[in-house]
Motif scaffolding. Structure first.
Motif, mmCIF file in Angstrom:
data_model
loop_
_atom_site.group_PDB
_atom_site.id
_atom_site.type_symbol
_atom_site.label_atom_id
_atom_site.label_comp_id
_atom_site.label_asym_id
_atom_site.label_seq_id
_atom_site.Cartn_x
_atom_site.Cartn_y
_atom_site.Cartn_z
ATOM 1 N N PRO A 1 0.837 -1.203 0.000
ATOM 2 C CA PRO A 1 0.000 0.000 0.000
ATOM 3 C C PRO A 1 0.870 1.252 0.000
ATOM 4 O O PRO A 1 1.969 1.260 0.566
ATOM 5 C CB PRO A 1 -0.783 -0.121 1.312
ATOM 6 C CG PRO A 1 -0.758 -1.576 1.644
ATOM 7 C CD PRO A 1 0.571 -2.072 1.147
ATOM 8 N N CYS B 1 -1.777 5.561 2.493
ATOM 9 C CA CYS B 1 -2.888 4.659 2.801
ATOM 10 C C CYS B 1 -3.317 4.845 4.261
ATOM 11 O O CYS B 1 -2.504 4.715 5.174
ATOM 12 C CB CYS B 1 -2.472 3.213 2.561
ATOM 13 S SG CYS B 1 -3.714 1.991 3.012
ATOM 14 N N GLU B 2 -4.591 5.161 4.463
ATOM 15 C CA GLU B 2 -5.073 5.475 5.811
ATOM 16 C C GLU B 2 -5.671 4.248 6.492
ATOM 17 O O GLU B 2 -6.388 3.459 5.889
ATOM 18 C CB GLU B 2 -6.122 6.582 5.754
ATOM 19 C CG GLU B 2 -6.605 7.024 7.141
ATOM 20 C CD GLU B 2 -7.580 8.174 7.110
ATOM 21 O OE1 GLU B 2 -7.124 9.329 7.254
ATOM 22 O OE2 GLU B 2 -8.783 7.927 6.933
ATOM 23 N N THR C 1 -1.493 6.509 9.120
ATOM 24 C CA THR C 1 -1.176 6.098 7.753
ATOM 25 C C THR C 1 -0.036 5.087 7.782
ATOM 26 O O THR C 1 0.732 4.998 8.745
ATOM 27 C CB THR C 1 -0.762 7.280 6.867
ATOM 28 O OG1 THR C 1 0.463 7.842 7.367
ATOM 29 C CG2 THR C 1 -1.849 8.342 6.832
ATOM 30 N N ILE D 1 -9.412 0.352 6.182
ATOM 31 C CA ILE D 1 -8.135 0.610 5.528
ATOM 32 C C ILE D 1 -8.418 0.898 4.065
ATOM 33 O O ILE D 1 -9.156 0.151 3.401
ATOM 34 C CB ILE D 1 -7.156 -0.578 5.660
ATOM 35 C CG1 ILE D 1 -6.857 -0.862 7.138
ATOM 36 C CG2 ILE D 1 -5.859 -0.289 4.911
ATOM 37 C CD1 ILE D 1 -5.866 -1.998 7.364
ATOM 38 N N ASP D 2 -7.851 1.980 3.574
ATOM 39 C CA ASP D 2 -8.047 2.364 2.179
ATOM 40 C C ASP D 2 -7.791 1.181 1.248
ATOM 41 O O ASP D 2 -6.815 0.442 1.417
ATOM 42 C CB ASP D 2 -7.098 3.508 1.802
ATOM 43 C CG ASP D 2 -7.485 4.828 2.447
ATOM 44 O OD1 ASP D 2 -8.615 4.929 2.966
ATOM 45 O OD2 ASP D 2 -6.654 5.762 2.431
ATOM 46 N N ALA D 3 -8.667 1.018 0.268
ATOM 47 C CA ALA D 3 -8.541 0.016 -0.798
ATOM 48 C C ALA D 3 -8.759 -1.412 -0.315
ATOM 49 O O ALA D 3 -8.643 -2.350 -1.102
ATOM 50 C CB ALA D 3 -7.195 0.118 -1.514
#
Length: 276
Positions: free
Chosen positions: A186, A190-191, A210, A261-263
């Motif tokens: 990531p 990425c948060e 992050t 979590i992002d994505a």
């Protein structure tokens, strides 16, 4: 985006909305050499049903890394002041060798929508939201999922040697809801976020961090994990937490935990105490 989900029907591969039911057994996938490429070119039977996810772990071990974020170092030092062992965590944060510990076998892990547990003999309990690596038996990181490394802070704070009791018990970990399949880590931005809500009180804690704040690389963590250690069914590695609730906060039975979590998505769990 390519995701892999464990379901009652078998492994479901989702390629941008095109869902395919793979013939492979879940555990067999962790034995494939070059799994990212294999999944990228895999085909299977069309799967039109809603792939209700099971926890993405069967025979895999779950391990965890500690003191990989500055916030985690501070929290461990704070909880250990009474025991006089705070300097242990500073030395670990600065050391070449990371802290790695066994976290759970599959029967101690729950999935998305299930209940995590707080120990009956602990009074200071918190979730630890962690980006988690999915690793094949060959040591390939083939994807990422969301992990919750539940922790009894008062038990570990009393004595660092009590770490296994603070970390390993029934319902001590959660993974899910899917594995995002990729050979690329990531991005730093990425948060990772955490929200805890309580009946009648609304949101009682929220925080975010992050991936950029993690001190160690994933390659470094995996290399140390695999030194003189084999994983015939693959494994998961939680990479540490950078979100720590304040010292006056503890989980209560009935709390709802959401880790995003992002994505990847969102992992949701309820809290129960002991056999509750």
């Amino acid at each position: 985006m390519l995701t892999l989900t464990r379901t009652a029907s078998g492994p479901v591969l989702d390629r941008d909305g095109d869902r395919r039911l793979l013939a492979d057994d879940w555990d067999d996938l962790f034995g494939v050499d070059g799994l990212v490429d294999y999944l990228g070119s895999s085909d299977g039977a069309a799967f039109d049903a809603d792939p209700a996810p099971l926890k993405p772990v069967s025979r895999q071990e779950v391990w965890a890394a500690g003191i990989t974020y500055y916030a985690s170092r501070d929290a461990r030092m704070e909880e250990s002041e009474v025991a006089g062992s705070a300097d242990v965590y500073q030395r670990c944060y600065d050391a070449l060798r990371p802290e790695l510990f066994f976290k759970a076998t599959a029967h101690r892990v729950v999935g998305d929508g299930d209940s995590v547990r707080i120990r009956t003999d602990a009074h200071w309990n918190v979730p630890e939201p962690e980006l988690t690596l999915a690793i094949t038996k060959h040591g390939e990181v083939f994807g990422y999922t969301i992990g919750n490394d539940m922790s009894s802070r008062d038990i570990e704070g009393e004595n660092p040697l009590y770490l296994p009791q603070a970390k390993i018990y029934d319902g001590c970990a959660s993974l899910g809801p899917c594995i995002v399949v990729t050979d690329r880590p990531p991005p730093p931005e990425c948060e990772i976020s955490l929200s805890i809500t309580r009946n009648g009180a609304g949101t009682v804690f929220a925080g975010a961090t992050t991936v950029a704040r993690i001190r160690r690389t994933f390659t470094e963590l995996v290399e140390h994990l695999r030194r003189d250690n084999s994983f015939p069914d693959g494994c998961f590695l939680m990479t540490g937490t950078g979100i720590v609730p304040p010292a006056d906060f503890t989980l209560e039975a009935g709390d709802a935990i959401e880790i995003s979590i992002d994505a990847i998505g969102t992992l949701r769990n309820w809290v129960v105490r002991g056999d509750g």
